[in-house]
Design a protein around this motif. Sequence first.
Motif, PDB file in Angstrom:
ATOM      1  N   ASP A 246       0.052  -0.925  15.292  1.00  0.00           N
ATOM      2  CA  ASP A 246      -0.472  -0.341  14.058  1.00  0.00           C
ATOM      3  C   ASP A 246      -1.735  -1.070  13.676  1.00  0.00           C
ATOM      4  O   ASP A 246      -1.816  -2.297  13.803  1.00  0.00           O
ATOM      5  CB  ASP A 246       0.530  -0.500  12.896  1.00  0.00           C
ATOM      6  CG  ASP A 246       1.749   0.384  13.039  1.00  0.00           C
ATOM      7  OD1 ASP A 246       1.586   1.524  13.512  1.00  0.00           O
ATOM      8  OD2 ASP A 246       2.851  -0.072  12.674  1.00  0.00           O
ATOM      9  N   SER A 247      -2.711  -0.324  13.178  1.00  0.00           N
ATOM     10  CA  SER A 247      -3.906  -0.977  12.657  1.00  0.00           C
ATOM     11  C   SER A 247      -4.398  -0.202  11.441  1.00  0.00           C
ATOM     12  O   SER A 247      -4.233   1.018  11.358  1.00  0.00           O
ATOM     13  CB  SER A 247      -5.004  -1.071  13.715  1.00  0.00           C
ATOM     14  OG  SER A 247      -5.488   0.208  14.047  1.00  0.00           O
ATOM     15  N   ALA A 248      -4.961  -0.936  10.511  1.00  0.00           N
ATOM     16  CA  ALA A 248      -5.498  -0.318   9.300  1.00  0.00           C
ATOM     17  C   ALA A 248      -6.471  -1.282   8.646  1.00  0.00           C
ATOM     18  O   ALA A 248      -6.471  -2.482   8.926  1.00  0.00           O
ATOM     19  CB  ALA A 248      -4.363   0.041   8.341  1.00  0.00           C
TER      20      ALA A 248
ATOM     21  N   SER B   4       0.816  -1.217   0.000  1.00  0.00           N
ATOM     22  CA  SER B   4       0.000   0.000   0.000  1.00  0.00           C
ATOM     23  C   SER B   4       0.850   1.266   0.000  1.00  0.00           C
ATOM     24  O   SER B   4       0.387   2.329  -0.397  1.00  0.00           O
ATOM     25  CB  SER B   4      -0.951  -0.002   1.201  1.00  0.00           C
ATOM     26  OG  SER B   4      -0.209  -0.048   2.406  1.00  0.00           O
TER      27      SER B   4
ATOM     28  N   GLU C  96      -4.490   0.404   1.465  1.00  0.00           N
ATOM     29  CA  GLU C  96      -4.655   0.634   2.901  1.00  0.00           C
ATOM     30  C   GLU C  96      -5.502   1.869   3.158  1.00  0.00           C
ATOM     31  O   GLU C  96      -5.400   2.868   2.455  1.00  0.00           O
ATOM     32  CB  GLU C  96      -3.274   0.831   3.527  1.00  0.00           C
ATOM     33  CG  GLU C  96      -3.302   1.139   5.006  1.00  0.00           C
ATOM     34  CD  GLU C  96      -1.897   1.397   5.533  1.00  0.00           C
ATOM     35  OE1 GLU C  96      -1.601   0.940   6.629  1.00  0.00           O
ATOM     36  OE2 GLU C  96      -1.105   2.070   4.838  1.00  0.00           O
ATOM     37  N   GLN C  97      -6.310   1.781   4.215  1.00  0.00           N
ATOM     38  CA  GLN C  97      -7.069   2.942   4.687  1.00  0.00           C
ATOM     39  C   GLN C  97      -6.866   3.052   6.185  1.00  0.00           C
ATOM     40  O   GLN C  97      -7.234   2.159   6.938  1.00  0.00           O
ATOM     41  CB  GLN C  97      -8.558   2.770   4.367  1.00  0.00           C
ATOM     42  CG  GLN C  97      -9.393   3.931   4.804  1.00  0.00           C
ATOM     43  CD  GLN C  97     -10.859   3.715   4.480  1.00  0.00           C
ATOM     44  OE1 GLN C  97     -11.389   2.621   4.658  1.00  0.00           O
ATOM     45  NE2 GLN C  97     -11.508   4.754   4.002  1.00  0.00           N
ATOM     46  N   LYS C  98      -6.240   4.147   6.593  1.00  0.00           N
ATOM     47  CA  LYS C  98      -6.047   4.412   8.027  1.00  0.00           C
ATOM     48  C   LYS C  98      -6.988   5.531   8.428  1.00  0.00           C
ATOM     49  O   LYS C  98      -7.203   6.470   7.678  1.00  0.00           O
ATOM     50  CB  LYS C  98      -4.602   4.837   8.319  1.00  0.00           C
ATOM     51  CG  LYS C  98      -3.632   3.699   8.315  1.00  0.00           C
ATOM     52  CD  LYS C  98      -2.303   4.126   8.887  1.00  0.00           C
ATOM     53  CE  LYS C  98      -1.405   2.927   8.968  1.00  0.00           C
ATOM     54  NZ  LYS C  98      -0.249   3.138   9.789  1.00  0.00           N
ATOM     55  N   TYR C  99      -7.507   5.420   9.627  1.00  0.00           N
ATOM     56  CA  TYR C  99      -8.329   6.492  10.167  1.00  0.00           C
ATOM     57  C   TYR C  99      -7.467   7.334  11.087  1.00  0.00           C
ATOM     58  O   TYR C  99      -6.917   6.854  12.070  1.00  0.00           O
ATOM     59  CB  TYR C  99      -9.519   5.933  10.952  1.00  0.00           C
ATOM     60  CG  TYR C  99     -10.550   5.275  10.056  1.00  0.00           C
ATOM     61  CD1 TYR C  99     -11.340   6.042   9.213  1.00  0.00           C
ATOM     62  CD2 TYR C  99     -10.709   3.903  10.060  1.00  0.00           C
ATOM     63  CE1 TYR C  99     -12.272   5.444   8.387  1.00  0.00           C
ATOM     64  CE2 TYR C  99     -11.651   3.292   9.241  1.00  0.00           C
ATOM     65  CZ  TYR C  99     -12.433   4.075   8.403  1.00  0.00           C
ATOM     66  OH  TYR C  99     -13.350   3.482   7.600  1.00  0.00           O
TER      67      TYR C  99
ATOM     68  N   LYS D 107      -9.288  -6.035   8.333  1.00  0.00           N
ATOM     69  CA  LYS D 107      -8.573  -5.141   9.245  1.00  0.00           C
ATOM     70  C   LYS D 107      -7.420  -5.944   9.819  1.00  0.00           C
ATOM     71  O   LYS D 107      -7.586  -7.106  10.201  1.00  0.00           O
ATOM     72  CB  LYS D 107      -9.497  -4.678  10.371  1.00  0.00           C
ATOM     73  CG  LYS D 107      -8.800  -3.766  11.374  1.00  0.00           C
ATOM     74  CD  LYS D 107      -9.759  -3.359  12.493  1.00  0.00           C
ATOM     75  CE  LYS D 107      -9.058  -2.469  13.499  1.00  0.00           C
ATOM     76  NZ  LYS D 107      -9.964  -2.103  14.598  1.00  0.00           N
TER      77      LYS D 107
ATOM     78  N   TYR E 233      -7.693  -2.838   4.987  1.00  0.00           N
ATOM     79  CA  TYR E 233      -7.060  -3.137   3.713  1.00  0.00           C
ATOM     80  C   TYR E 233      -8.059  -3.745   2.742  1.00  0.00           C
ATOM     81  O   TYR E 233      -9.038  -4.379   3.147  1.00  0.00           O
ATOM     82  CB  TYR E 233      -5.916  -4.153   3.888  1.00  0.00           C
ATOM     83  CG  TYR E 233      -4.768  -3.644   4.705  1.00  0.00           C
ATOM     84  CD1 TYR E 233      -3.709  -2.979   4.106  1.00  0.00           C
ATOM     85  CD2 TYR E 233      -4.734  -3.827   6.091  1.00  0.00           C
ATOM     86  CE1 TYR E 233      -2.641  -2.503   4.853  1.00  0.00           C
ATOM     87  CE2 TYR E 233      -3.676  -3.360   6.845  1.00  0.00           C
ATOM     88  CZ  TYR E 233      -2.632  -2.692   6.220  1.00  0.00           C
ATOM     89  OH  TYR E 233      -1.582  -2.222   6.972  1.00  0.00           O
TER      90      TYR E 233
END
Length: 185
Positions: free
Chosen positions: A155-157, A93, A177-180, A144, A159
């Motif tokens: 870390d968390s994201a 990503s 990837e999408q992180k908030y 996730k 996908y």
Amino acid sequence: MHQMKKFSVIFLIPFFLIACTSSSSDTTATAGKDSVSTAPAVPLPYTAVYSSNFVPGKPADVATVLNNYKAWQDNDMAALRVTIGDSLELIFSTGFVVSGTGDSLVKDAKKFRDSLSKVDITVYAWTSNHSVDKNEDWVNVWYKEVDSHKTGKVDSAFYEDDNRLKDGKIVWSSSHEQKYLKKMK
């Protein structure tokens, strides 16, 4: 003689109708098996560069991909290796691209995985598709991942991964990837 012709025509009409109906039904049944959709065409503003002709893929391909994710979560590199082809290209990503033999990539993956104390994967959905015109198999997975590093960092994201398979093995994968950063009010 006129009566005989009239009788012959009346007698042959049902056979003709049956033959036409039977042939029409067979054609419809065959077309239904091979067609992607029987709905009328809708004009679209774009034409797909790769393909827009997909049919449902193989459940075995889904199992291969999910077993790959499970092996990563469990830090089981032998099981991970079984799910990938002799060569593989990974697009992360971040845009980083890695390609090589399955064995060399598993060796590199092990080094990174050993920096993690725990990986938790929650799978939300998957699709398995076969591109008819390209004759390629794909499994897309939404999930996730929470990575706990041995340093204490977490870390968390979310996908979405596009996995292409050949002969039941993953040979290409692209991760999105999408992180908030924070919740919107």
